[in-house]
Scaffold this motif. Structure first.
Motif, PDB file in Angstrom:
ATOM      1  N   LYS A  11       0.813  -1.216   0.000  1.00 41.97           N
ATOM      2  CA  LYS A  11       0.000   0.000   0.000  1.00 41.97           C
ATOM      3  C   LYS A  11       0.850   1.271   0.000  1.00 41.97           C
ATOM      4  O   LYS A  11       0.520   2.267   0.642  1.00 41.97           O
ATOM      5  CB  LYS A  11      -0.961   0.026   1.205  1.00 41.97           C
ATOM      6  N   LEU A  12       1.943   1.224  -0.714  1.00 41.24           N
ATOM      7  CA  LEU A  12       2.773   2.412  -0.855  1.00 41.24           C
ATOM      8  C   LEU A  12       2.685   2.887  -2.297  1.00 41.24           C
ATOM      9  O   LEU A  12       2.540   2.077  -3.208  1.00 41.24           O
ATOM     10  CB  LEU A  12       4.240   2.089  -0.542  1.00 41.24           C
ATOM     11  N   LYS A  13       2.790   4.198  -2.467  1.00 45.19           N
ATOM     12  CA  LYS A  13       2.799   4.742  -3.819  1.00 45.19           C
ATOM     13  C   LYS A  13       4.089   4.316  -4.521  1.00 45.19           C
ATOM     14  O   LYS A  13       5.169   4.445  -3.963  1.00 45.19           O
ATOM     15  CB  LYS A  13       2.715   6.268  -3.750  1.00 45.19           C
ATOM     16  N   ALA A  14       3.933   3.788  -5.723  1.00 42.70           N
ATOM     17  CA  ALA A  14       5.107   3.316  -6.462  1.00 42.70           C
ATOM     18  C   ALA A  14       5.785   4.485  -7.179  1.00 42.70           C
ATOM     19  O   ALA A  14       5.651   4.661  -8.386  1.00 42.70           O
ATOM     20  CB  ALA A  14       4.700   2.234  -7.446  1.00 42.70           C
ATOM     21  N   THR A  15       6.506   5.295  -6.420  1.00 44.54           N
ATOM     22  CA  THR A  15       7.212   6.424  -7.033  1.00 44.54           C
ATOM     23  C   THR A  15       8.472   5.896  -7.717  1.00 44.54           C
ATOM     24  O   THR A  15       9.008   4.857  -7.323  1.00 44.54           O
ATOM     25  CB  THR A  15       7.618   7.470  -5.969  1.00 44.54           C
ATOM     26  N   LYS A  54      13.766   9.205   4.359  1.00 47.31           N
ATOM     27  CA  LYS A  54      12.315   9.173   4.562  1.00 47.31           C
ATOM     28  C   LYS A  54      11.698   7.987   3.833  1.00 47.31           C
ATOM     29  O   LYS A  54      10.872   7.262   4.380  1.00 47.31           O
ATOM     30  CB  LYS A  54      11.689  10.496   4.085  1.00 47.31           C
ATOM     31  N   ASN A  55      12.136   7.800   2.602  1.00 52.86           N
ATOM     32  CA  ASN A  55      11.636   6.675   1.806  1.00 52.86           C
ATOM     33  C   ASN A  55      12.004   5.333   2.439  1.00 52.86           C
ATOM     34  O   ASN A  55      11.185   4.417   2.498  1.00 52.86           O
ATOM     35  CB  ASN A  55      12.209   6.738   0.388  1.00 52.86           C
ATOM     36  N   VAL A  62       6.499  -0.565   6.910  1.00 56.06           N
ATOM     37  CA  VAL A  62       5.524  -1.560   6.421  1.00 56.06           C
ATOM     38  C   VAL A  62       6.179  -2.934   6.230  1.00 56.06           C
ATOM     39  O   VAL A  62       5.588  -3.837   5.653  1.00 56.06           O
ATOM     40  CB  VAL A  62       4.852  -1.113   5.099  1.00 56.06           C
ATOM     41  N   SER A  63       7.435  -3.057   6.693  1.00 54.34           N
ATOM     42  CA  SER A  63       8.185  -4.320   6.582  1.00 54.34           C
ATOM     43  C   SER A  63       8.430  -4.769   5.143  1.00 54.34           C
ATOM     44  O   SER A  63       8.468  -5.953   4.852  1.00 54.34           O
ATOM     45  CB  SER A  63       7.487  -5.462   7.333  1.00 54.34           C
ATOM     46  N   LEU A  64       8.598  -3.794   4.261  1.00 54.73           N
ATOM     47  CA  LEU A  64       8.991  -4.137   2.892  1.00 54.73           C
ATOM     48  C   LEU A  64      10.500  -4.354   2.846  1.00 54.73           C
ATOM     49  O   LEU A  64      11.011  -5.231   2.184  1.00 54.73           O
ATOM     50  CB  LEU A  64       8.597  -2.998   1.951  1.00 54.73           C
ATOM     51  N   ILE A  65      11.197  -3.513   3.587  1.00 54.68           N
ATOM     52  CA  ILE A  65      12.639  -3.688   3.712  1.00 54.68           C
ATOM     53  C   ILE A  65      13.015  -3.769   5.188  1.00 54.68           C
ATOM     54  O   ILE A  65      12.213  -3.451   6.069  1.00 54.68           O
ATOM     55  CB  ILE A  65      13.450  -2.575   3.010  1.00 54.68           C
ATOM     56  N   TYR A  77      20.742  -2.172   4.356  1.00 56.35           N
ATOM     57  CA  TYR A  77      19.320  -2.429   4.152  1.00 56.35           C
ATOM     58  C   TYR A  77      19.123  -3.541   3.139  1.00 56.35           C
ATOM     59  O   TYR A  77      19.897  -3.682   2.197  1.00 56.35           O
ATOM     60  CB  TYR A  77      18.625  -1.148   3.695  1.00 56.35           C
ATOM     61  N   GLU A  78      18.084  -4.326   3.351  1.00 61.03           N
ATOM     62  CA  GLU A  78      17.776  -5.413   2.431  1.00 61.03           C
ATOM     63  C   GLU A  78      16.271  -5.542   2.309  1.00 61.03           C
ATOM     64  O   GLU A  78      15.526  -5.056   3.158  1.00 61.03           O
ATOM     65  CB  GLU A  78      18.372  -6.734   2.938  1.00 61.03           C
ATOM     66  N   ILE A  79      15.848  -6.194   1.245  1.00 61.23           N
ATOM     67  CA  ILE A  79      14.434  -6.460   1.073  1.00 61.23           C
ATOM     68  C   ILE A  79      14.051  -7.574   2.037  1.00 61.23           C
ATOM     69  O   ILE A  79      14.794  -8.531   2.213  1.00 61.23           O
ATOM     70  CB  ILE A  79      14.133  -6.847  -0.386  1.00 61.23           C
ATOM     71  N   GLU A  80      12.931  -7.398   2.661  1.00 57.42           N
ATOM     72  CA  GLU A  80      12.448  -8.398   3.631  1.00 57.42           C
ATOM     73  C   GLU A  80      12.252  -9.748   2.946  1.00 57.42           C
ATOM     74  O   GLU A  80      11.686  -9.834   1.871  1.00 57.42           O
ATOM     75  CB  GLU A  80      11.117  -7.898   4.196  1.00 57.42           C
ATOM     76  N   LYS A  81      12.763 -10.784   3.539  1.00 56.96           N
ATOM     77  CA  LYS A  81      12.559 -12.112   2.975  1.00 56.96           C
ATOM     78  C   LYS A  81      12.405 -13.112   4.106  1.00 56.96           C
ATOM     79  O   LYS A  81      12.158 -12.711   5.236  1.00 56.96           O
ATOM     80  CB  LYS A  81      13.731 -12.482   2.055  1.00 56.96           C
ATOM     81  N   VAL A  82      12.544 -14.394   3.826  1.00 55.32           N
ATOM     82  CA  VAL A  82      12.397 -15.377   4.895  1.00 55.32           C
ATOM     83  C   VAL A  82      13.464 -15.125   5.961  1.00 55.32           C
ATOM     84  O   VAL A  82      14.549 -14.608   5.657  1.00 55.32           O
ATOM     85  CB  VAL A  82      12.539 -16.826   4.366  1.00 55.32           C
ATOM     86  N   PRO A  83      13.179 -15.488   7.222  1.00 57.44           N
ATOM     87  CA  PRO A  83      14.164 -15.261   8.280  1.00 57.44           C
ATOM     88  C   PRO A  83      15.500 -15.910   7.934  1.00 57.44           C
ATOM     89  O   PRO A  83      15.540 -17.021   7.419  1.00 57.44           O
ATOM     90  CB  PRO A  83      13.530 -15.948   9.496  1.00 57.44           C
TER      91      PRO A  83
END
Ligand SMILES: [Zn+2]
Ligand SMILES: [Zn+2]
Length: 132
Positions: A11-15, A54-55, A62-65, A77-83
């Protein structure tokens, strides 16, 4: 999932900036804010460090990263994935994922504490094969 869809899923704007940030994270696996800023500036010359932060924080909220804290260094920083756990080379600074769910290690301890655990992070450090 396409990066644009990934953002919409959370639910984030895809800027264009956010799409570029995710792309860089995907490409590098783990990236520091400084490297991210350097790369992102090549495409979005007017972006400020504050805007980038900010981004990043919006996407963390939202736990995307996810922020990977590294002792004695700036976080990456990394993209959220399996533990998973992390292993860090003390010589060249390479940071790698290790497929291991840290929660399994502390499960019994956690159960007896009666806490709701959100995160367990494990950082292993050593010397990578290239630096050995
Ligand atoms: Zn190394
Ligand atoms: Zn990782």
């Amino acid at each position: 999932m396409k990066n644009r869809h990934l953002l919409q899923h959370y639910k984030l704007k895809a800027t264009p900036q956010r799409i570029a940030i995710i792309k860089l994270m995907e490409y590098s696996g783990h990236i520091s804010i400084d490297d991210l800023f350097k790369e992102i500036r090549e495409k979005f010359t007017s972006i400020s460090l504050a805007t980038l932060y900010k981004n990043i924080h919006t996407m963390i909220s939202v736990s995307l990263i996810r922020e990977v804290k590294i002792p004695g260094q700036k976080a990456k920083y990394e993209i959220e994935k399996v533990p998973h756990a992390h292993i860090l080379c003390k010589t060249c600074g390479e940071l790698k994922d290790i497929s291991f769910d840290p929660i399994t290690l502390v499960e019994d301890t956690v159960k007896s504490s009666d806490y709701r655990v959100d995160e367990v992070s494990i950082m292993i450090s050593g010397i990578c094969p290239n630096c050995k």
